[in-house]
Design a protein around this motif. Sequence first.
Motif, mmCIF file in Angstrom:
data_model
loop_
_atom_site.group_PDB
_atom_site.id
_atom_site.type_symbol
_atom_site.label_atom_id
_atom_site.label_comp_id
_atom_site.label_asym_id
_atom_site.label_seq_id
_atom_site.Cartn_x
_atom_site.Cartn_y
_atom_site.Cartn_z
ATOM 1 N N CYS B 369 0.856 -1.187 0.000
ATOM 2 C CA CYS B 369 0.000 0.000 0.000
ATOM 3 C C CYS B 369 0.890 1.233 0.000
ATOM 4 N N GLY B 373 -4.449 6.951 -0.774
ATOM 5 C CA GLY B 373 -5.722 7.522 -0.363
ATOM 6 C C GLY B 373 -6.822 7.411 -1.405
ATOM 7 N N GLN B 386 -7.643 2.152 3.828
ATOM 8 C CA GLN B 386 -6.249 1.723 3.995
ATOM 9 C C GLN B 386 -5.915 1.468 5.458
#
Lengths: 353, 610
Positions: B369, B373, B386
């Motif tokens: 990741c 966003g 997330q």
Amino acid sequence: MGSVIATSRTSSPHARRARSTSQVMLWVMVATLPGLAMQTVYFGWGNLINVVLCVLLAVGAEAMVLALRKRPLTFYLKDNTAAVTGLLLGLALPPLAPWWVSAMAVVTAIVLAKQLYGGLGSNPFNPAMVGYALVLVSFPLAMTTNWAAPAGLWQAAPDLSATVQSIFGGGQTAVDAFTMATPLDVYKHEITSHVASEVWQNPTFGTGIAKGWEWVNVAFLSGGIGLIVLRIITWHIPVSMLAALTVMSLAFGSNPDVTTPLSLHMLAGATMLGAFFIATDPVSAATSHQGKLIYGAGIGVLLYLIRTWGNYPDAVAFAVLLMNFAAPFIDHYTQPRTYGHRKARRGIASKGH
Amino acid sequence: MAALWQFPGGIHPTGNKHQSSARAIREAGLPPALILPLHQHIGAPAQTRVEVGDHVLKGDCLADAQGPMGVPVHAPTSGAIEAISLQPVPHPSGLSDWCITLIPDGQDSWGQRHPVSDYQQHERTDILAHIRRAGIVGLGGAGFPTSVKLKPPAQDTITTLILNAAECEPYITADDRLMRERAADIIAGLDIMAWLVRPERCLIGIEDNKPEAIGALEEATRGSLIEVIVIPTRYPSGGEKQLIQILTGREVPHGGIPADIGVICQNVGTAAAVARAIHQGEPLISRITTVTGNAVGTAGNFDVRLGTPVDYLLTCAGAQDKAIQQLIHGGPMMGFTLTNPAVPVVKSTNCIIAAGTGELPGPAEEQPCIRCGACAEACPMELLPQQLFWTSKSGEFDKAEHLNLFDCIECGVCAYVCPSNIPLVQYYRHAKGEVRTRRAEQIKADQARQRFDARQARLERDQAEKEARRKERASAMVARSPLEPDQPENSKAARGAAVREALARKNRTPSSKAGSGDTPATVASPGTGASAAETTAQPPDLADLEKQLAQARNKLNTMAGMLKEAQAGNADNVDKLERAVAKNRERVTRAEQALADARTRVDATPTSTD
Ligand code: SF4
Ligand code: SF4
């Protein structure tokens, strides 16, 4: 129909359409090109050489660490994030900085700030800025005296061979003729003993706001707006950062005879590069919209404080790093209000909920 | 035109609807065998009332509803019951479940039908019972019993009845075709539902990508008070919570149901089924299912009997066995893969996608990741996907819950936009499952502890009683001495009562400082909560307290049972039930506490002879 259908079991959603990380990074790189072009036009070949050098070094360093950590090379390298870190350093470092300064910055960024923290996504600090801050603190001389004078490629800027010699040869003296302190530096120091109109006479400022620098900043600004239009970054961090810088400058430095004026804060130095390309690094920034606004504003305020009262003429790296510290905390207290909740659940998770 | 609101985030996936929306609804016909799962809804599985070898007629009830959330199962055609056995059913994890296998006799002859003429002349509860007997559940996919939804809790006043015609998920066109071809049925069903819940407004929310259906609905509602509201196409506008937000600007409270804000939301297919049940007396034995994907020759919609095997349906649509890369039950955003094409069509089967090569490529390799966003931007529930991902992945389920994990509707939007190809929804499902398992274990552990405590208390009480009797006997032996004053123990007991009373008063009115002395006189003084003094002075009614405790325990058990059921069915009221269970557990603890207190008091009063 038998049960010959060899379908796999996967989790929903079965459709995806996302820009891959590598594409995102590629767009970021593309968006820096106008700025790089302006740097080259006004300050000579230095930045371009630095960019190439830093990107190569960054990718090399990343590959090396990945090999040591026994990770699949191509899988990680193709996300382009190391290249972006290198690129940002190449853009931010003084154009005529000697190669070992750049190398130090890049290796620090990739090895220390990124990979030692677990690689992409796990680094709490912006890698490029860690590298930058380290060399700024370690080699203050090399980092402040190697800014090329804004001579214009077409005029007096050092030619390619002189630049290469300056960066890679030991002969720093060869280019002394081409270097000059940055406008922020000059203003900050001269204004203590002169009035504004005298300071403006300094050749650093040229006829515009900050000879050459303003165009570099405008170019980064336009690249950044491009990223917002492409929805690669959101407007929150750059806008709040620039707004905070403006407010601070108007509140504390409205007298150009005493402090650096707003125009210089905005258009000299690394302001736009920082606002659109560095502060927006998602990994180390705050995440929610509100969080991003606070984060950006924090950078803007710190930037002004350090530029005005600190020891360094520019302070993007320190401001960003300091807010990196605060980002997790900001995140905890800016959780958006989820659908159906009367108010946002904020703070740290506790058993009591 | 009513004002529209917006939900945050959302995406515009490729529709892929034209492949199946162009053709009219076709009859799927009679397959060689129908497999009817007993559990096609939220709630307890139905209880079979037929036996192997029985001959049944179309529309006959094969299995009775069990529990408040259950619905019955009916015969989609006439024929013989061949088996009642475990068969593979459509389920994300490829489960098998109890099913009735019905071999059609080809006659397709109806049994007794019970149409209701002039439903408005009946009691509303009768009509609701009729709908329940017809086996109707929400056909949008959740499988929630319609009669339950149409009977909101007494404290909720329904102001708005919404018909969900958004059908926002790609590929699916079952509702679209139904609206184009059978708008009158839908409106008839809506009329019945409106009569049942008496709302102030009746809205139909439909995405603007279905102009023909909009036309048909407007035609069918001309002259009525029903408002057809066209909303912009954006996934997941058809999510119940999102549609309510778009049409009313209000949000279903966390852990609540739409009725809490005066809204009831029903799917168009459900409305048509209600109309059939009331006007024709036909139970829910078929539904419209979209069969589409690159691997089928003639994609389209089928009027298909429940229990029809998916592979039969695929043949109807001209599917190429070898071309099928992936088989999906439901839509591409929220559906699940089928690994066995022999599973039957059930009440919630709105779509079958037989995807060809490269059509729905599996997820690319998961990358780290980058905290970009994008997921949070797109999440319609305003979660932080997330952060949910980080906490779910690292097993920090407390934190995930704090981040409102259970508000996630698993719409898949976050995973759709994630540049790092993270199967986010899979992580959330796993985390939810873990949390549920832990809660269930916690409940079990609590129950065990409670049983242990109760037993312990009983043993202690027995012991104390024995002791008391022994002492009584002993003191009876000793001649009554004139020295023996009642004074000490009396004042002791009284002082104890006074302290308790003072505490009780303190709890009631923290500002009141009066009566905090420890002499009996203060307690007796008037105006210091006589009623409290009474309750403490009088010996507490043990039987009463015991009854209360038993009641509380009973309630807890029922709630726990319901919770388990809901968890098994992945119902969306799990959250609410969990809270109910927690509350009831508290109540039990309190009752136990009160009982234990009372017992020590009762035990203490007559035996404190030291
Ligand atoms: S979209 Fe994917 S990569 Fe981006 S923040 Fe969300 S989970 Fe991380
Ligand atoms: S799946 Fe859950 S977290 Fe992801 S977008 Fe949908 S509601 Fe938000």
